[in-house]
Design a protein around this motif. Structure first.
Motif, PDB file in Angstrom:
ATOM      1  N   ASP A   1      43.418  51.847  50.770  1.00 39.24           N
ATOM      2  CA  ASP A   1      42.172  51.393  50.149  1.00 39.24           C
ATOM      3  C   ASP A   1      41.146  51.070  51.222  1.00 39.24           C
ATOM      4  O   ASP A   1      41.456  50.417  52.230  1.00 39.24           O
ATOM      5  CB  ASP A   1      42.414  50.152  49.293  1.00 39.24           C
ATOM      6  CG  ASP A   1      43.210  50.478  48.042  1.00 39.24           C
ATOM      7  OD1 ASP A   1      43.181  51.650  47.620  1.00 39.24           O
ATOM      8  OD2 ASP A   1      43.857  49.562  47.494  1.00 39.24           O
TER       9      ASP A   1
ATOM     10  N   HIS B   1      31.889  44.122  47.036  1.00 41.11           N
ATOM     11  CA  HIS B   1      31.954  44.365  45.601  1.00 41.11           C
ATOM     12  C   HIS B   1      30.940  43.464  44.902  1.00 41.11           C
ATOM     13  O   HIS B   1      30.773  42.308  45.276  1.00 41.11           O
ATOM     14  CB  HIS B   1      33.358  44.078  45.063  1.00 41.11           C
ATOM     15  CG  HIS B   1      34.436  44.886  45.715  1.00 41.11           C
ATOM     16  ND1 HIS B   1      34.805  46.145  45.274  1.00 41.11           N
ATOM     17  CD2 HIS B   1      35.211  44.631  46.794  1.00 41.11           C
ATOM     18  CE1 HIS B   1      35.763  46.622  46.039  1.00 41.11           C
ATOM     19  NE2 HIS B   1      36.035  45.715  46.981  1.00 41.11           N
TER      20      HIS B   1
ATOM     21  N   HIS C   1      29.579  41.145  42.002  1.00 45.00           N
ATOM     22  CA  HIS C   1      30.045  40.236  40.955  1.00 45.00           C
ATOM     23  C   HIS C   1      29.428  40.671  39.618  1.00 45.00           C
ATOM     24  O   HIS C   1      28.302  41.183  39.575  1.00 45.00           O
ATOM     25  CB  HIS C   1      29.603  38.814  41.309  1.00 45.00           C
ATOM     26  CG  HIS C   1      30.227  37.760  40.470  1.00 45.00           C
ATOM     27  ND1 HIS C   1      29.843  37.501  39.172  1.00 45.00           N
ATOM     28  CD2 HIS C   1      31.225  36.867  40.743  1.00 45.00           C
ATOM     29  CE1 HIS C   1      30.560  36.519  38.688  1.00 45.00           C
ATOM     30  NE2 HIS C   1      31.404  36.113  39.625  1.00 45.00           N
TER      31      HIS C   1
ATOM     32  N   GLU D   1      36.262  31.084  34.935  1.00 50.01           N
ATOM     33  CA  GLU D   1      36.865  32.292  35.499  1.00 50.01           C
ATOM     34  C   GLU D   1      35.803  33.314  35.884  1.00 50.01           C
ATOM     35  O   GLU D   1      36.123  34.348  36.474  1.00 50.01           O
ATOM     36  CB  GLU D   1      37.836  32.901  34.484  1.00 50.01           C
ATOM     37  CG  GLU D   1      39.027  32.002  34.170  1.00 50.01           C
ATOM     38  CD  GLU D   1      39.897  32.557  33.055  1.00 50.01           C
ATOM     39  OE1 GLU D   1      39.595  33.676  32.577  1.00 50.01           O
ATOM     40  OE2 GLU D   1      40.863  31.887  32.663  1.00 50.01           O
TER      41      GLU D   1
ATOM     42  N   ASP E   1      38.880  35.019  39.883  1.00 48.06           N
ATOM     43  CA  ASP E   1      39.897  35.921  40.402  1.00 48.06           C
ATOM     44  C   ASP E   1      39.202  37.002  41.234  1.00 48.06           C
ATOM     45  O   ASP E   1      38.410  37.785  40.709  1.00 48.06           O
ATOM     46  CB  ASP E   1      40.662  36.551  39.233  1.00 48.06           C
ATOM     47  CG  ASP E   1      41.753  37.498  39.696  1.00 48.06           C
ATOM     48  OD1 ASP E   1      42.008  37.554  40.917  1.00 48.06           O
ATOM     49  OD2 ASP E   1      42.357  38.179  38.848  1.00 48.06           O
ATOM     50  N   LEU E   2      39.495  37.058  42.527  1.00 48.34           N
ATOM     51  CA  LEU E   2      38.840  38.025  43.406  1.00 48.34           C
ATOM     52  C   LEU E   2      39.181  39.460  43.012  1.00 48.34           C
ATOM     53  O   LEU E   2      38.380  40.378  43.227  1.00 48.34           O
ATOM     54  CB  LEU E   2      39.235  37.768  44.864  1.00 48.34           C
ATOM     55  CG  LEU E   2      38.732  36.445  45.462  1.00 48.34           C
ATOM     56  CD1 LEU E   2      39.177  36.325  46.910  1.00 48.34           C
ATOM     57  CD2 LEU E   2      37.221  36.341  45.370  1.00 48.34           C
ATOM     58  N   ASP E   3      40.363  39.667  42.435  1.00 44.74           N
ATOM     59  CA  ASP E   3      40.718  41.004  41.992  1.00 44.74           C
ATOM     60  C   ASP E   3      39.783  41.460  40.868  1.00 44.74           C
ATOM     61  O   ASP E   3      39.436  42.643  40.778  1.00 44.74           O
ATOM     62  CB  ASP E   3      42.173  41.028  41.515  1.00 44.74           C
ATOM     63  CG  ASP E   3      42.665  42.433  41.257  1.00 44.74           C
ATOM     64  OD1 ASP E   3      42.671  43.237  42.209  1.00 44.74           O
ATOM     65  OD2 ASP E   3      43.036  42.743  40.103  1.00 44.74           O
ATOM     66  N   MET E   4      39.367  40.510  40.011  1.00 47.11           N
ATOM     67  CA  MET E   4      38.412  40.839  38.956  1.00 47.11           C
ATOM     68  C   MET E   4      37.070  41.265  39.547  1.00 47.11           C
ATOM     69  O   MET E   4      36.413  42.183  39.037  1.00 47.11           O
ATOM     70  CB  MET E   4      38.224  39.624  38.030  1.00 47.11           C
ATOM     71  CG  MET E   4      37.288  39.850  36.839  1.00 47.11           C
ATOM     72  SD  MET E   4      35.537  39.517  37.171  1.00 47.11           S
ATOM     73  CE  MET E   4      35.546  37.729  37.311  1.00 47.11           C
TER      74      MET E   4
ATOM     75  N   LYS F   1      36.651  42.833  42.312  1.00 44.90           N
ATOM     76  CA  LYS F   1      36.795  44.166  42.894  1.00 44.90           C
ATOM     77  C   LYS F   1      36.880  45.258  41.832  1.00 44.90           C
ATOM     78  O   LYS F   1      36.470  46.393  42.070  1.00 44.90           O
ATOM     79  CB  LYS F   1      38.059  44.215  43.763  1.00 44.90           C
ATOM     80  CG  LYS F   1      38.019  43.298  44.976  1.00 44.90           C
ATOM     81  CD  LYS F   1      39.328  43.368  45.739  1.00 44.90           C
ATOM     82  CE  LYS F   1      39.316  42.443  46.943  1.00 44.90           C
ATOM     83  NZ  LYS F   1      40.605  42.469  47.685  1.00 44.90           N
ATOM     84  N   ARG F   2      37.404  44.920  40.646  1.00 41.96           N
ATOM     85  CA  ARG F   2      37.725  45.958  39.677  1.00 41.96           C
ATOM     86  C   ARG F   2      36.872  45.927  38.413  1.00 41.96           C
ATOM     87  O   ARG F   2      37.117  46.687  37.494  1.00 41.96           O
ATOM     88  CB  ARG F   2      39.205  45.855  39.285  1.00 41.96           C
ATOM     89  CG  ARG F   2      40.141  45.966  40.489  1.00 41.96           C
ATOM     90  CD  ARG F   2      41.602  45.920  40.075  1.00 41.96           C
ATOM     91  NE  ARG F   2      42.482  45.896  41.235  1.00 41.96           N
ATOM     92  CZ  ARG F   2      42.846  46.985  41.912  1.00 41.96           C
ATOM     93  NH1 ARG F   2      42.399  48.158  41.543  1.00 41.96           N
ATOM     94  NH2 ARG F   2      43.650  46.900  42.955  1.00 41.96           N
ATOM     95  N   ASN F   3      35.877  45.036  38.313  1.00 45.17           N
ATOM     96  CA  ASN F   3      35.085  44.977  37.082  1.00 45.17           C
ATOM     97  C   ASN F   3      34.244  46.243  36.932  1.00 45.17           C
ATOM     98  O   ASN F   3      33.730  46.783  37.911  1.00 45.17           O
ATOM     99  CB  ASN F   3      34.204  43.723  37.064  1.00 45.17           C
ATOM    100  CG  ASN F   3      33.138  43.742  38.127  1.00 45.17           C
ATOM    101  OD1 ASN F   3      32.051  44.275  37.935  1.00 45.17           O
ATOM    102  ND2 ASN F   3      33.450  43.147  39.287  1.00 45.17           N
TER     103      ASN F   3
END
Length: 581
Positions: A292, A297, A299, A559, A566-569, A571-573
């Protein structure tokens, strides 16, 4: 078998390279030992008992054995399966009851029966059994109806008589200060009341709880047949579920007594001395994903804000400067015709700065405008009777964190009035402004409220604007953000009249949502600024968080914005499609 203690690693004081090599050699040795054990096993396979014995013999954990099996499987040397197990065991508290030979309720019954008909008080039980055992035991014994609370016989004769102090106590109480007398009398009255006694209601009782605990300890407990009893023991936190894994293993298609490391790259040296001919090469996985890439990213709030900004610009609006988080109470409240006694100006709703706590009004507002604001608050004007109170400059000079972006709007409207005045007061140029930025309110944080959030605001200033213009502009804005169905409900705001709450139908959720507030700014706010009488200002506002939560399926605002995100959110939103469809 339960997991054994972790395999001991080399001393941490050794150099890193030495430690890594030693760990690698130890793993290689264990792999070869397991392959030899598998080769010597009957039928060329190891069941759970055999792998558990291997773990115990070599001081491993189940986790380490699983890692070894996965490594050998990757080379085709073994096949293996993982078997999950669960069982019920006793907690430390339950082990104590088994060691004592009685459950807490049985211990209470035994002590009370030994005391005879007089029974024992709760304090006496606590002294004999301890606070924990006596408390739990009494409660359970009462539920089983093994014991009862009984008032002492002498209490029957005293219950109808009023409490009276002894001469000694009376003399001591009289010497106390007046504030202490009542407390001391109450204490003495409480101490004089006889304490109820716990007495036995049965001669004998089967200690079922102890029987269940012993059966669980010995592995003879039938959890399915005794489901109700198990539920009670779980509720009392006397049992806990243990989980562990075991493994079975067999020979793989490429079984050998030693795992040889496969080469990954063909080098010049291998070609030069023909070493490549005797080597085994690892196959390339052309379907594997690459690493990766690291990058920034956006928000979800930034994505929605960008789309809102584009929509405002397409509608002909100009963005207001919103970089002033710290604001004076004058521009945040007083210029908006919000009285100084309004609840929103209290410390439990607004963040007040302590240093500097105020700003000299001479630095940020002309004195003639300040006096006009004072007058409209105190005695009214422009068709208003005002609020009829003594307006205080000190209150207006207090520094706060702005509670809404309307503070920015008030500054921009005053600037617009000054430009009109400088142009000779003839031609008024209509304006459309918008802002999207942070505001701050001293609110309790929960799933729908934060002390810091974002507010979107739009306003139109022009001659002879009406409620119809406001409704049409709001309809157009919400149509652009994907909510064409809008309805309104009358509301109250100190600085707008009429005022309306905005509700929009969300097609995805299939329901009406309260999305914002709107209204026409009052003359008491606009006329002191110097705007002409026929100039009206229509405005509406909404939060940025609520539409973002709806769009991205977030039901807890914490949240979305704050330290719990969540930092993963992030990156993937997905892409924000507001204004794109």
């Amino acid at each position: 078998a339960e997991r054994a203690s972790e395999h001991h690693h080399p001393d941490s004081t050794h150099p890193l390279s030495t430690t890594t090599m030693a760990a690698s050699d130890a793993t290689s040795t264990l792999e070869n030992l397991l392959l030899a054990t598998l080769d010597a096993a009957n039928g060329g396979s190891l069941d759970s008992d055999a792998t558990s014995a291997f773990i115990a013999t070599h001081g491993l954990s189940a986790l380490t054995l699983g890692s070894i099996l996965r490594s050998l499987e990757a080379h085709g040397l073994v096949t293996w399966q993982e078997h999950a197990h669960t069982a019920w065991g006793l907690t430390e508290e339950a082990e104590g009851y088994v060691a004592a030979g009685a459950s807490p309720e049985a211990q209470v019954l035994l002590r009370v029966r030994a005391a005879g008909e007089a029974g024992l008080t709760m304090n006496q039980l606590k002294d004999q059994l301890g606070a924990a055992v006596s408390g739990v035991g009494f409660k359970q014994a009462m539920q089983h109806k093994w014991v009862a609370l009984k008032k002492p016989q002498d209490l029957l004769g005293l219950s109808s008589k009023p409490f009276a102090l002894s001469p000694e106590d009376q003399e001591r109480v009289d010497a106390l200060p007046p504030a202490e007398k009542k407390k001391e009398i109450k204490r003495l009255e409480k101490a004089a009341k006889p304490e109820p006694a716990v007495v036995a209601k049965v001669e004998e009782a089967a200690d079922v709880t102890l029987g269940h605990l012993k059966a669980i300890r010995e592995g003879a407990f039938d959890a399915q047949a005794e489901a109700k009893a198990l539920a009670l023991l779980k509720k009392r936190k006397l049992v806990q579920q243990r989980k562990w894994v075991t493994y079975s293993a067999g020979k793989g298609a490429k079984f050998a007594l030693e795992k040889k490391k496969e080469a990954t790259d063909l080098t010049h040296k291998m070609l030069a001395n023909d070493e490549y001919a005797s080597l085994s090469f690892k196959k390339y996985n052309f379907n594997a994903f690459g690493s990766d890439t690291l990058g920034g990213h956006l928000h979800p709030l930034l994505k929605v804000r960008t789309q809102f900004r584009k929509i405002f610009v397409r509608m002909g609006f100009e963005e207001m400067p919103t970089n002033r988080f710290v604001e004076s109470s004058f521009w945040n409240f007083d210029a908006l015709f919000q009285p100084q006694q309004h609840p929103a100006r209290d410390a439990h709703d607004t963040f007040f700065l302590t240093r500097p706590d105020r700003t000299d009004s001479d630095r940020w507002v002309p004195q003639d405008y300040l006096e006009r604001v004072r007058e409209v608050h105190e005695v009214g004007g422009f068709g208003s009777i005002g609020y009829g109170y003594n307006w205080k400059l000190a209150e207006a000079e207090k520094n706060i964190l702005r509670t809404h972006t309307t503070a920015v709007s008030s500054r921009m409207l005053y600037k617009l009035a000054k430009e009109y005045e400088q142009n000779g007061g003839g031609v008024f140029e209509p304006k459309r402004y918008f802002s999207i930025d942070r505001v701050f309110r001293n609110e309790s944080v929960d799933k729908t409220h934060l002390a810091e959030f974002h507010q979107c605001e739009g306003l139109v200033a022009g001659r002879d604007l009406s409620l119809a213009h406001l409704l049409g502009t709001i309809h157009q804005f919400f149509r652009n953000i994907g909510m064409p169905d809008v309805k309104f409900k009358p509301a109250y705001n100190p600085y707008t009249e009429p005022s309306m709450e905005i509700f929009a139908f969300h097609p995805g959720l299939g329901e009406w949502l309260e999305v914002g507030n709107s209204g026409i700014f009052r003359p008491e706010m606009l006329r002191p600024m110097g705007l002409p009488e026929d100039v009206k200002v229509i405005a509406w506002g909404l939060s940025l968080e609520r539409p973002t939560m709806t769009l991205y399926g977030v039901d807890n605002i914490r949240e979305l914005f704050g330290h719990k995100v969540d930092l993963d959110m992030i990156k993937r939103n997905p892409l924000c499609r507001i204004g794109l469809d």
